[in-house]
Design an enzyme around this catalytic site. Structure first.
Site, PDB file in Angstrom:
ATOM      1  N   CYS A 186       0.126  -0.228 -12.455  1.00 13.62           N
ATOM      2  CA  CYS A 186       0.916   0.298 -11.312  1.00 13.62           C
ATOM      3  C   CYS A 186       2.389   0.344 -11.727  1.00 13.62           C
ATOM      4  O   CYS A 186       3.112   1.293 -11.379  1.00 13.62           O
ATOM      5  CB  CYS A 186       0.762  -0.629 -10.114  1.00 13.62           C
ATOM      6  SG  CYS A 186      -0.925  -1.124  -9.758  1.00 13.62           S
ATOM      7  N   HIS A 212       5.445   2.928 -11.113  1.00 18.78           N
ATOM      8  CA  HIS A 212       6.249   2.626  -9.921  1.00 18.78           C
ATOM      9  C   HIS A 212       7.357   1.614 -10.154  1.00 18.78           C
ATOM     10  O   HIS A 212       8.132   1.327  -9.242  1.00 18.78           O
ATOM     11  CB  HIS A 212       5.308   2.178  -8.785  1.00 18.78           C
ATOM     12  CG  HIS A 212       4.335   3.258  -8.389  1.00 18.78           C
ATOM     13  ND1 HIS A 212       4.721   4.419  -7.784  1.00 18.78           N
ATOM     14  CD2 HIS A 212       2.993   3.380  -8.575  1.00 18.78           C
ATOM     15  CE1 HIS A 212       3.661   5.199  -7.577  1.00 18.78           C
ATOM     16  NE2 HIS A 212       2.596   4.601  -8.066  1.00 18.78           N
ATOM     17  N   ARG A 249      -5.406   5.116  -1.121  1.00 23.13           N
ATOM     18  CA  ARG A 249      -4.347   5.289  -2.114  1.00 23.13           C
ATOM     19  C   ARG A 249      -4.686   4.495  -3.379  1.00 23.13           C
ATOM     20  O   ARG A 249      -4.601   5.000  -4.498  1.00 23.13           O
ATOM     21  CB  ARG A 249      -3.010   4.837  -1.529  1.00 23.13           C
ATOM     22  CG  ARG A 249      -1.822   5.067  -2.409  1.00 23.13           C
ATOM     23  CD  ARG A 249      -1.496   6.497  -2.660  1.00 23.13           C
ATOM     24  NE  ARG A 249      -2.177   7.037  -3.831  1.00 23.13           N
ATOM     25  CZ  ARG A 249      -1.873   8.193  -4.424  1.00 23.13           C
ATOM     26  NH1 ARG A 249      -0.886   8.898  -3.955  1.00 23.13           N
ATOM     27  NH2 ARG A 249      -2.539   8.625  -5.450  1.00 23.13           N
ATOM     28  N   CYS A 290      -5.474   6.250  -6.992  1.00 23.51           N
ATOM     29  CA  CYS A 290      -4.558   5.977  -8.110  1.00 23.51           C
ATOM     30  C   CYS A 290      -5.363   5.546  -9.336  1.00 23.51           C
ATOM     31  O   CYS A 290      -5.091   5.981 -10.459  1.00 23.51           O
ATOM     32  CB  CYS A 290      -3.565   4.870  -7.728  1.00 23.51           C
ATOM     33  SG  CYS A 290      -1.925   5.520  -7.409  1.00 23.51           S
TER      34      CYS A 290
END
Lengths: 288, 104, 103, 164
Positions: free
Chosen positions: A202, A206, A245, A249
């Site tokens: 992640c 991000h 989500r 992802c």
């Protein structure tokens, strides 16, 4: 049926995503788990990296990172596409179950303005309870069928509950219970662990590359990334929950998604919400 | 070498090493390769770290075998095994490496 | 069944700003579903707005209008409390209409 | 309310249309410059225009004339669409006597996306959300005083995400 991925497709995909400059910030391996210090470091990292972004604006994801996108968002927000889901959620929330009880009976304050306290850690069960899990449990306790965690009714219910908490800052608590610390740490580990054939975590997108583009999309900062949930995504042309989500992802980076609301995802949501404490709830949201 | 380059070479090495030349494959060859791939993918499942491309390669292998095309079936099974093994290496190496990226 | 039409008509000065969001799939007939079958075309073709019996806006839409379509326009000559009749018809003949009050 | 003026305009248009129909079948190709403008003004769904593939044919089928670019037509569209399925596009104009506004997405399967009738007393401005198949030119058309003006802007469209 997916065609057999040849070497060329693999290299093309890697090259395609290689445009993400991957510089890992200085890292010291501190083993003691200190959520409060983590949260402060997490917040300072983003505030320093994006000084021009107002503190509350981090909850607007890609729209806090790119002017052209923000303008398109402002246009949509005049009459947002999640309007129908929100109204349906409000109606469902007030409709009694077959046994006469309501969702309101399962939540503090009748479920109004409580979204910002979820996920919570249940010390009796020793595990993280997200809003979605609590809603399905409320249904099952009252003799109803659970809803799909990824969209439709669950998205509508969470949209309404989020709406009643708009503006209230995330207020996630980690009780003084080793299992809670373990759940928090498990979420953090998942967040930073690389997975999928594209070998991203992640954080690769991000933390290291918010504001950058993956083709048409601008990456959102991890700080405040769940504040707008559930979201209406133009890409899905429909509503999606946090579970949707997370699973999409995973498949984007060619990792096989886990079951929605499995332990890893709930702990991940626990970690991500905790480190965003103080940022206001802005759900339901509209996203590209 | 930047992290991205590492990913790139990491994946390429995993794949290139496994695809060796082979004569017309027989069903037995395919079955052995498929069993190995399937076992590796189960291990990946245990580590909660499977890849969608492994699943795709496995299903391609199965379909090719059903139509009797054992060359294709064997190649896909071998590739699936390589991908599954790569996902296992990824899971085990990341058990410590994730800390490199952590914000402090 | 609740109406598929949401209207916001707000008077400022002598101009009434009208925003409308309609719940409709706007299927183009060019898209396949998960099972590979074509989803048949179903899209709103005409959307009309009437104030005191006079047409103030008429939209002709093709297949390129987004799902849950939205349109915004403004017109003069209305007063607060007046009624605005909104109605649509799609290529299959389905219709819906709503009368909104100008705020 | 400019009642008298408005009704006079409507009557004039009505009489004009009746007179022309009275002249017997007027085929599109041989139509007078005036007829298509009226076509855009009457309420029939311009099915033929919506069936045209490319921009030029669609505009010809709808308005029957060419358009000239004008800086009085303000087209508001994003540089890069956040998503091809929902592209917010709007137009405003300072041109007088606007009777029709339309949007053409040049490389969509069917170029004409939307067409709006602007009766007298309605502000000549429209905002809507359109679908775009790929990067191409969006053309906003404004029919003012029987002439056709336009503004064009390229909007980039691509899918998002890593690809999966």
């Amino acid at each position: 049926m997916r065609t057999r991925p040849t070497l060329s497709i693999l290299t093309a995909a890697l090259a395609l995503c290689a445009l993400i400059g991957a510089s890992s910030p200085a890292a010291l391996a501190i083993d003691a788990v200190d959520p409060a210090a983590d949260a402060k470091a997490f917040r300072d990292f983003f505030v320093k990296k994006f000084p021009q972004v107002k503190f509350e604006d981090f909850v607007n994801g890609p729209y806090s990172m790119n002017e052209d996108m923000r303008k398109q968002w402002k246009d949509k927000e005049q009459f947002p596409p999640y309007e129908f889901a929100l109204e349906a959620g409000k109606e469902m929330f007030s409709k009694p179950f077959k046994n006469g009880k309501h969702y309101a009976d399962c939540f503090e304050n009748g479920g109004i303005g409580v979204r910002q306290t979820y996920p919570t850690f249940d010390e009796k069960e020793g595990q993280v309870i997200t809003l979605e899990l609590a809603l399905n449990r409320c249904r099952e306790v009252n003799g109803e069928q659970p809803y799909s965690y990824v969209k439709d009714e669950m998205a509508q219910l969470t949209a309404y509950m989020a709406f009643t908490s708009r503006g209230k800052p995330f207020d996630i608590k980690i009780p003084n219970d080793p299992r809670a610390l373990e759940a928090y740490e498990n979420g953090k580990r998942y967040f930073y662990t690389r997975r999928g054939q594209l070998n991203f975590s992640c954080a690769s997108c991000h933390v290291q590359n918010p504001g950058e583009r993956i083709r048409a999309e601008v990456l959102a900062p991890a700080f405040g990334i769940l504040n707008a949930m559930p979201i209406y995504r133009s890409e899905w042309s429909g509503m999606g929950t946090t579970s949707r989500r997370f699973t999409t992802c995973n498949s984007q980076i060619r990792g096989v998604p886990l079951e929605p609301q499995s332990l890893e995802y709930r702990d991940l949501e626990y970690y991500l919400s905790y480190v965003s404490n103080g940022l206001p709830i802005s759900g339901p949201g509209a996203r590209p | 070498m930047s992290v991205v380059m590492k990913n790139f070479t990491f994946a390429v090495i995993m794949l290139a090493g496994s695809v060796g030349p082979s004569l017309a494959a027989s069903e037995a060859d395919f079955k052995a390769a498929f069993a190995a791939a399937d076992a590796a993918e189960k291990e990946g499942g245990r580590l909660r770290n499977q890849w969608t491309t492994t699943e795709a390669a496995l299903s391609t292998a199965k379909k090719a075998a059903e139509t009797g095309n054992f060359d294709q079936a064997l190649r896909s099974a071998q590739e699936a095994e390589a991908l599954a093994k790569a996902s296992i290496v990824q899971a085990t190496s990341e058990q410590q490496r994730w800390k490199d990226m952590e914000i402090h | 069944m609740a109406s598929t039409i949401r209207v916001r008509a707000i008077l400022n000065g002598d101009i009434t700003d009208v925003q409308t969001l309609i719940q409709h799939p706007m299927d183009t007939g060019l898209v396949k579903d998960a099972k590979g079958e074509i989803i048949p075309a179903r899209y709103i073709q005409q959307l009309s707005f009437e104030h005191n019996g006079k047409a103030v806006f008429l939209a002709d839409w093709g297949t390129a209008v987004s799902k849950d379509p939205y349109v915004k326009f403004a017109f003069k000559g209305a007063a607060k409390g007046d009624e605005l009749k909104v109605s649509w018809v799609d290529n299959l003949g389905a219709t819906d209409s709503l009368t909104a009050k100008i705020q | 309310m400019t009642g008298s003026l408005a009704t006079r305009r409507l009557i004039l248009k009505g009489v004009g249309a009746v007179a022309l129909i009275g002249l017997g079948q007027v085929s599109f190709e041989a139509s007078f410059g005036l007829m298509p403008a009226l076509a855009a003004a009457n309420d029939k769904y311009p099915d033929d225009a919506f069936k045209q593939k490319n921009a030029a044919d669609a505009i010809k089928a709808l308005y029957g004339r060419d358009h000239e670019a004008s800086d009085k037509v303000k087209l508001d569209a994003p540089e890069i669409a956040e998503n091809g399925g929902v592209v917010p596009i709007a137009v405003t104009t300072s041109l007088p006597d606007v009777t029709s506004i339309s949007f053409v997405v040049s490389e969509n399967p069917f170029a004409l996306a939307a067409s709006y009738h602007i009766p007298d007393g309605t502000v000549p401005a429209v905002a809507n959300r359109l679908k775009m198949a790929k990067t191409c030119n969006v053309i906003a058309l404004v029919e003012s005083g029987g002439k056709l003006y336009s503004a064009t802007k390229e909007v980039k469209v691509t899918v998002g995400g890593c690809g999966g």
